[in-house]
Design an enzyme around this catalytic site. Sequence first.
Site, PDB file in Angstrom:
ATOM      1  N   ASP A 114       0.838  -1.202   0.000  1.00  0.00           N
ATOM      2  CA  ASP A 114       0.000   0.000   0.000  1.00  0.00           C
ATOM      3  C   ASP A 114       0.879   1.261   0.000  1.00  0.00           C
ATOM      4  OD1 ASP A 114      -2.322   1.529   0.165  1.00  0.00           O
ATOM      5  OD2 ASP A 114      -2.518   1.309   2.340  1.00  0.00           O
ATOM      6  N   GLU A 169       2.773   5.120  -3.847  1.00  0.00           N
ATOM      7  CA  GLU A 169       2.783   6.073  -4.998  1.00  0.00           C
ATOM      8  C   GLU A 169       4.097   6.853  -5.064  1.00  0.00           C
ATOM      9  OE1 GLU A 169       0.183   5.669  -2.840  1.00  0.00           O
ATOM     10  OE2 GLU A 169      -0.727   4.342  -4.294  1.00  0.00           O
ATOM     11  N   ASP A 223      -8.866   3.490  -3.122  1.00  0.00           N
ATOM     12  CA  ASP A 223      -9.961   3.892  -2.229  1.00  0.00           C
ATOM     13  C   ASP A 223     -11.183   4.407  -2.977  1.00  0.00           C
ATOM     14  OD1 ASP A 223      -8.188   3.174  -0.299  1.00  0.00           O
ATOM     15  OD2 ASP A 223      -7.602   5.221   0.208  1.00  0.00           O
TER      16      ASP A 223
HETATM   17  O1  MIG Z   1      -4.132   6.005   4.401  1.00  0.00           O
HETATM   18  O2  MIG Z   1      -3.990   0.768   5.466  1.00  0.00           O
HETATM   19  O3  MIG Z   1      -5.953   2.135  -0.028  1.00  0.00           O
HETATM   20  O4  MIG Z   1      -6.984  -0.125   1.246  1.00  0.00           O
HETATM   21  O5  MIG Z   1      -7.123  -0.056   4.054  1.00  0.00           O
HETATM   22  C1  MIG Z   1      -4.911   4.873   4.195  1.00  0.00           C
HETATM   23  C2  MIG Z   1      -5.165   1.482   5.520  1.00  0.00           C
HETATM   24  C3  MIG Z   1      -4.024   3.665   4.063  1.00  0.00           C
HETATM   25  C4  MIG Z   1      -5.123   2.956   2.041  1.00  0.00           C
HETATM   26  C5  MIG Z   1      -5.528   1.749   1.243  1.00  0.00           C
HETATM   27  C6  MIG Z   1      -6.608   1.017   1.985  1.00  0.00           C
HETATM   28  C7  MIG Z   1      -6.112   0.607   3.348  1.00  0.00           C
HETATM   29  C8  MIG Z   1      -5.676   1.855   4.125  1.00  0.00           C
HETATM   30  N1  MIG Z   1      -4.649   2.572   3.376  1.00  0.00           N
END
Ligand code: MIG
Length: 818
Positions: A426, A429, A502
């Site tokens: 996650d 980016e 998201d």
């Molecule tokens: O700032 O880890 O897209 O799937 O549950 C949010 C928490 C961070 C973004 C991801 C989402 C995930 C969430 N993350």
Amino acid sequence: MDEKDKISLPEITIEQLEEGVQHVNNPIVGLKPIEKRYLQQVKDYKQVDNDFFFSDGESTVEVKVVSDEIIRIRMAPQSTFLEDFSYAVPKIPYTASLFSFKETELDYRVETNTVSCIISKKEFLISFADNQQNMINEDFSAMHWEENVDYGGYYVYCTKKSHKDEAYFGLGDKPTKFNMRGRRFQNWNTDTYSFARDQDPLYRSIPFYIGLKESTAYGIFFDNTYKTYFDFGHEEDSKTSFWAEGGELLYYYIHGPHMMDVVKRYHTLTGTHPMPPLWALGYHQCRWSYYPESKIIKLAKTFRDKKIPCDALYLDIDYMDGYRCFTWNKKYFPDPKKMVKELADSGFRTVVIIDPGIKVDENYSVYKEGKDNKYFCRRSDDYFMEGHVWPGRCQFPDFTNPEVREWWGGLFKGLVETGVAGIWNDMNEPAVFGSGTFPDDVRHNYDGLRGSHRKAHNVYGMQMVRATYDGLKKLYKNKRPLTITRAGYAGVQRYSSVWTGDNLASWDHLKLALLQCTRLSLSGVSFCGTDIGGFTGEPDGELFTRWIQLGVFTPFMRAHSAGDTREREPWSFGETYEALNKKFIELRYKLLPYIYSAFWENHKFGFPILRPIVMLEQDKEGNRFREEEFTFGDKILISPILNPGQTSKIVYLPPGTWYDYWTHEKLEGGEEHIIQAELDSMPICVKAGSVIPEWPVMQYVNEIDLDEIKFQVYFSTYEVNSYYYEDHGDTFAYEQDIYTEKKFVVKGDACSCSIRQFSEGLYTPRYETYDIKFIGLPFLPTRVIIDGREQKVEMEFDALKRVRIKANKNFKEIQVLI
Ligand code: MIG
């Protein structure tokens, strides 16, 4: 301004000047105009093997024959090419057989068997035609550039002609209408929480598009990792342009003429997904976050008690100790190994999240190691790149450094020993609270070639998941890892599946989910899915069920939701919905062997898994605006229900004969049909001649050892091939041909139907028999001939005259006849 202060410029037209002049308020150059500079008349050329270099005296353009159908173009404004290196194309797959070179009065022509690349002498325009001299893609104006006074290098531009009605597809998962004509896009990986329709950019950058001019398709892959832009007739209806804020103007022209050819050839450049572990094709349940241990154990038990199939459960960031990657919160999870084993014993794989931000904490070994070895990213003046993310103050590994990737891969040792089966990448980016991402001046190793964040930003996430995948692959020793990533660049499919980030619990996002997944599939990333139900906001039972239905037909099937929303399990909306959700998750499990075979066709041959109608029938004008019908593999067509209260749908079927999956009603293609689809159904059609494998419903992959396998044979009067693939399901032995690929050929007439079988590969499945069901026979059979000999075989007929027989798996041909 003094004459001598002017940048020495070749002759350019007033028009070009007016278009190109920009006054940059830069203290160094003051208000000195920075011109767009265009290639000038070609002065000479040089050939080195399959490489041609054309020069206007100052700039050079390289035309490289990659294969009969792929030609690469590069431009060096001052004739100095950059290092020939790409994260997207690890190795150029040279396969060109014959090519020739011609010079005429007006142009030069580099020609393969199928494509001719024409370089006009006077204006230095580059065009591509087929071998019948039909022009397919042409420069509108010569390639051009602007000096970048702040960073050095150039902004580089390419402008192509856009024909009336030319359609554009691809570009990853832009959440917008399918045909991108009339729109402009940007590629810059961005964390876009709760993104909206038409929002741009999102999390991924895939600078590849397919153009469809009349009925001929071609592709352009602009392999440039900087911020890139694409304008599909938005600024001017007659032009399509792409440009970048740095790097080289380097693109591949990929010949069609079918969209399918283009996608397959794009895959030859950027690779395909490795075979996923079979369990990863099951249903996944995720949430931010399931904790403590008792909660996830109860979740697992509920699935099994309710007999709703599920293969994977996820732990989001709260499983970690203060969000430190590779650690466990021992208060919530006192004995992770024991818990993971307990889950595994009831058939669940555990997948955990990992973020790139490493907490600055001298007592945390990952931070210490990274710091001691100088693995973290730095700013231009050598300060560390620091930013706040979940753990607080963080530093970030430079995944563009091979040594860092190696280190990162090894960090999974503990999680692997704990029994974790997959890693969810996650925030790559990369996302940083407040500022969004890294500043431009952050330095990267870029595999030894060095670069600022401007150059490395779009590949950062891909290199993170690459490190993760390669590390897991070593640690699992010949077992297939599952990796999921949010960010990516072209070629990310070699290392990971992706989810679209998201999204929101709305009907419009359900539509976007369909668009994003089909678009990703055309852009090389077939293993994709969306957060079923929507990440933020609250779906009602109906929306959730419709999303599960679409989810059955997205290659990656996972429900996920944000922490501040109500629970989102298949049973969260009451009994009626629970039964429906169960029915469709079961459908996914029945179709697993079909789904797995479609993955093989992607892995081995580069066929996208999801195929929109326009790809199936591209010469029909109206199809370029059809967005809702698509096939999964090449046999099953779906048109999900995307509106509340909707109970039927007009579905267009491409030419050929089709069968309604539920009623087995025969439907002729090339026209629209109204298909009933109450909430307990959805429009699914199967192509005539298909042989669809089916497994019994299992609660998780491999729960049951099969001793027979079912095939549904859909009668057809024209000959149709179907492929069925199987292997161990979790090893890399398929790379050594340990698999079985079966081809079935079906053909029938008014009084008989035959199915022939061909096998290839070295894998021997356990089961001995096939349970074959013929659907849609126009006659009632009385005889069965197997491999030329009439056999006494028991035939079962049901009310719909479907005929069922059992046969040994080794037959070569079965015929049923009157
Ligand atoms: O700032 O880890 O897209 O799937 O549950 C949010 C928490 C961070 C973004 C991801 C989402 C995930 C969430 N993350």
